[in-house]
Design a protein around this motif. Structure first.
Motif: not given
Length: 171
Positions: A94, A126, A170
């Motif tokens: 992430f 994430n 993301k």
């Protein structure tokens, strides 16, 4: 005689050094609750493959010491560091925007089954909900950064919940 650019390694539990003619050319260190790896190279030693050599030795030593996983916090704008860590098998989990100036990709290498559990846990961040939870936790736990994440006081990020959530991306 360690340079100020390598000072961030002083909070590591152990380090791998590259020395040439009595000069420390680079070091990679490991520390913190999440086995955070860090690397610093003396400016005069860059571009010679030394970073990859000492980071590879750090990975190998982590395996010898029985680590289940190691992580790295990588600024995605530092293309040399991104290429180095990607070439050694770190997997991006992430991205976190601590502030407009401090952006970090959290990456991991898993060695054992316990490391897979940590990877799944970190992968929860994430998502918008996950990063919001992390932002709040980081804001409250800032005094623990040095112990948990192996940051020294000079480069400890100052998390902004608003910035972290607003800039979520993301992976």
């Amino acid at each position: 005689g360690i340079s100020t650019e390598m000072k961030s390694l002083e909070s590591c539990d152990w380090v791998v050094l590259y020395e040439e003619n009595g000069i420390i050319g680079g070091a990679a260190g490991m520390g913190g609750m999440f086995n955070v790896s860090g690397i610093q190279l003396n400016e005069n030693f860059r571009g010679r493959g030394i970073g990859k050599k000492i980071q590879k030795e750090l990975i190998d030593e982590s395996c010898r010491r029985g680590y289940s996983f190691i992580t790295v916090f990588n600024d995605p704008r530092n293309t040399s560091s991104v290429k180095l860590h990607d070439s050694l098998g770190y997997e991006k989990l992430f991205r976190i925007h601590y502030s407009n100036e401090k952006i970090v990709d959290v990456k991991i290498i898993v060695f054992k089954p316990t490391g897979k559990i940590i990877k799944k846990f970190l992968s929860c961040f994430n998502s918008k909900i996950g990063i919001t939870f992390l932002a709040c936790a980081l804001k409250m736990a800032k005094p623990l950064f040095k112990k948990v994440l192996s940051y020294n006081e000079e480069n400890t990020p100052s998390p902004s919940i608003k910035t972290i959530v607003k800039n979520f991306q993301k992976i």
